[in-house]
Design an enzyme around this catalytic site. Structure first.
Site, short mmCIF file in Angstrom:
data_model
loop_
_atom_site.label_atom_id
_atom_site.label_comp_id
_atom_site.label_asym_id
_atom_site.label_seq_id
_atom_site.Cartn_x
_atom_site.Cartn_y
_atom_site.Cartn_z
N GLN A 188 48.33 24.38 34.29
CA GLN A 188 47.41 23.49 35.01
C GLN A 188 46.06 23.35 34.28
OE1 GLN A 188 47.51 23.10 39.21
NE2 GLN A 188 48.68 24.96 39.46
N LYS A 208 34.42 26.16 50.54
CA LYS A 208 35.24 26.93 51.49
C LYS A 208 34.71 28.36 51.61
CE LYS A 208 39.34 28.68 50.71
NZ LYS A 208 39.29 30.09 51.14
N SER A 233 43.83 27.06 50.03
CA SER A 233 43.53 28.45 49.71
C SER A 233 44.75 29.04 49.03
CB SER A 233 43.25 29.23 51.00
OG SER A 233 43.38 30.62 50.78
N SER A 234 44.52 29.93 48.07
CA SER A 234 45.66 30.56 47.39
C SER A 234 46.51 31.33 48.39
CB SER A 234 45.16 31.52 46.31
OG SER A 234 44.32 30.83 45.43
N ARG A 235 45.86 31.78 49.49
CA ARG A 235 46.60 32.60 50.47
C ARG A 235 47.51 31.76 51.36
NH1 ARG A 235 41.48 35.73 50.31
NH2 ARG A 235 41.99 37.87 49.74
N HIS A 289 45.14 25.86 43.26
CA HIS A 289 45.48 24.74 44.14
C HIS A 289 44.48 23.63 43.82
CE1 HIS A 289 42.00 26.11 46.38
NE2 HIS A 289 42.55 27.32 46.48
N ASP A 348 51.90 29.34 35.37
CA ASP A 348 51.63 28.07 36.04
C ASP A 348 50.14 27.73 35.98
OD1 ASP A 348 52.64 25.85 37.73
OD2 ASP A 348 51.16 26.65 39.12
N ASP A 349 49.29 28.73 36.15
CA ASP A 349 47.84 28.49 36.06
C ASP A 349 47.48 27.93 34.69
OD1 ASP A 349 47.50 29.46 38.60
OD2 ASP A 349 46.71 31.42 38.00
N HIS A 367 40.72 24.43 43.24
CA HIS A 367 40.34 24.92 41.90
C HIS A 367 40.29 23.76 40.90
CE1 HIS A 367 42.37 28.71 43.46
NE2 HIS A 367 41.19 29.15 43.10
N MET A 426 40.31 33.50 40.73
CA MET A 426 41.28 34.60 40.75
C MET A 426 42.69 34.04 40.55
SD MET A 426 39.74 37.42 43.32
CE MET A 426 40.31 36.77 44.85
O1 PAF Z 1 36.12 32.91 44.77
C1 PAF Z 1 36.81 33.63 44.00
O2 PAF Z 1 37.90 33.28 43.58
C2 PAF Z 1 36.27 34.99 43.61
O3 PAF Z 1 35.55 35.58 44.63
C3 PAF Z 1 35.43 34.95 42.30
C4 PAF Z 1 34.19 34.11 42.48
C5 PAF Z 1 36.27 34.40 41.17
C6 PAF Z 1 34.99 36.38 41.93
O4 PAF Z 1 36.08 37.20 41.73
#
Ligand code: PAF
Length: 282
Positions: A81, A149, A185-187, A34, A77-78, A37, A30
């Site tokens: 990367q 995670k 985490s992105s959050r 970070h 930015d994504d 990913h 999504m």
């Molecule tokens: O883990 C995530 O970022 C999302 O749940 C995913 C797997 C991309 C589905 O939208």
């Protein structure tokens, strides 16, 4: 690196790559990248001829009142990367392209989605499995990469792949952590500096639980109570759940007699954080 927003274009492109005999590694995301990913992309790069990354904040996996609107987004930015990691194709569609007018099909994995995060986020996994099934059909990857995670998500996706006969391997890679142990985490960007400090209690409590198991504790109740007590002592943290369960079935355990998953969800301020450790007996 090619950036594609049209589902039929990515589908044609991936079909043609498959016909040429190329192996395709796929990292669904999504965005708001970070190191977690990036570790998935690097591994996909090492394992496959072609790497495809999707960037799509999937509206149907967010419930009412959840953070869909405020979910961190930074496409430029994504893309910088993904380019650096050597990704070949980025699929970044609009919501309308994925869910056009008239869309009415959903994919629902039952059972595994009912506990843990499924309790407070009803419909979340249905949204995840629906979009993941669509993405798998568009990209037709040989391998798809997910992070530990989101442990429950990875078990649910494995079930989806097995039950619907998707012809691909699901690869799950370890959680990447900050130096104090907080799971990336992105959050995390939403945490104030005080909350960010408080958030380290999640991993510290998981480590303490592992220590207890290594010292011989086998009672799930005792371990859960200790984790809860540690987190409750942190004034900025509010527990959603702390659970000890079987790592494949996600069914709660009373005693640790074999492999176990210790998983938790905790709100720090308004930010919901999840983390887990896989426990193996010494
Ligand atoms: O883990 C995530 O970022 C999302 O749940 C995913 C797997 C991309 C589905 O939208």
């Amino acid at each position: 690196m090619q950036i594609i927003d049209d589902p039929s274009v990515i589908q044609r492109r991936c079909k043609s790559l498959r016909r040429q005999g190329k192996t395709i590694g796929f990292v669904p995301t999504m965005g708001a990248f970070h190191e977690g990913h990036i570790s998935l992309m690097r591994r996909a790069r090492a394992d496959n001829d072609v790497v495809v990354v999707s960037i799509f904040v999937n509206p149907i996996q967010f419930g009412r009142g959840e953070d869909f609107d405020s979910y961190p987004r930074d496409l430029p930015d994504d893309l910088a990367q993904t380019e650096r990691v050597g990704v070949d194709l980025v699929f970044a569609p609009s919501a309308e392209a994925i869910y056009p007018k008239g869309f009415q099909t959903h994919v629902d994995v039952t059972g595994l989605t009912e506990g843990l995060c499924g309790v407070s986020r009803p419909g979340h996994f249905r949204g995840v499995t629906t979009v993941v099934a669509k993405l798998f059909n568009l990209v037709r990857p040989h391998r798809a990469y997910f992070g530990q995670k989101d442990y429950q998500q990875s078990v649910v996706v494995r079930r989806l792949v097995a039950d619907l006969n998707f012809d691909l391997d699901v690869v799950v890679l370890p959680t990447v952590r900050e130096t104090d142990g907080l799971a990336m985490s992105s959050r995390n960007v939403r945490l104030t500096s005080q909350q960010r400090q408080a958030a380290s209690i999640l991993y510290r409590s998981l480590c303490r639980a592992e220590e207890r198991v290594n010292a011989g504790e086998r009672s799930a109740k005792a371990i859960i109570e200790e984790v809860r007590a540690m987190i409750e002592a942190e004034p900025l943290a509010r527990i959603e759940y702390v659970a000890l369960c079987h790592p494949d079935t996600l069914q709660p355990l009373d005693r640790i007699d074999g492999p176990a998953l210790l998983a938790l969800a905790v709100r720090v301020g308004e930010t919901r954080l999840i983390d887990n450790v896989l426990i193996t007996l010494p």
